[in-house]
Design a protein around this motif. Structure first.
Motif: not given
Length: 76
Positions: A25-29
């Motif tokens: 979620a944080k890496a937005n992948v």
């Protein structure tokens, strides 16, 4: 991208799974996060120590719980 957490359902395995989901979620992948508890599948990867983390069929961690920030770096 495919992320797999392999383990027997222990608290360390559950923590690694939560950290992997948070990192994705944080890496937005765009990634599918799977949790594999079937020991025949785990053995098929040659994993001797759980929890283990596999990203795109490459073993990146075995026998330790990575923090979400560590996993995030591996995703990029």
């Amino acid at each position: 991208m495919n992320v797999k957490v392999l383990g027997g359902g222990c608290s360390k395995c559950e923590t690694l799974l939560a950290n992997a989901k948070e990192a994705v979620a944080k890496a937005n992948v765009e990634a599918e996060v799977e949790y594999i508890t079937d020991f025949s599948v785990i053995a098929g990867y040659g994993i001797m120590s759980t929890p283990a983390l596999i990203i795109d069929e490459k073993i990146v961690s075995m026998g330790k719980v990575l923090k979400s920030s560590e996993i995030e770096k591996l995703l990029k």
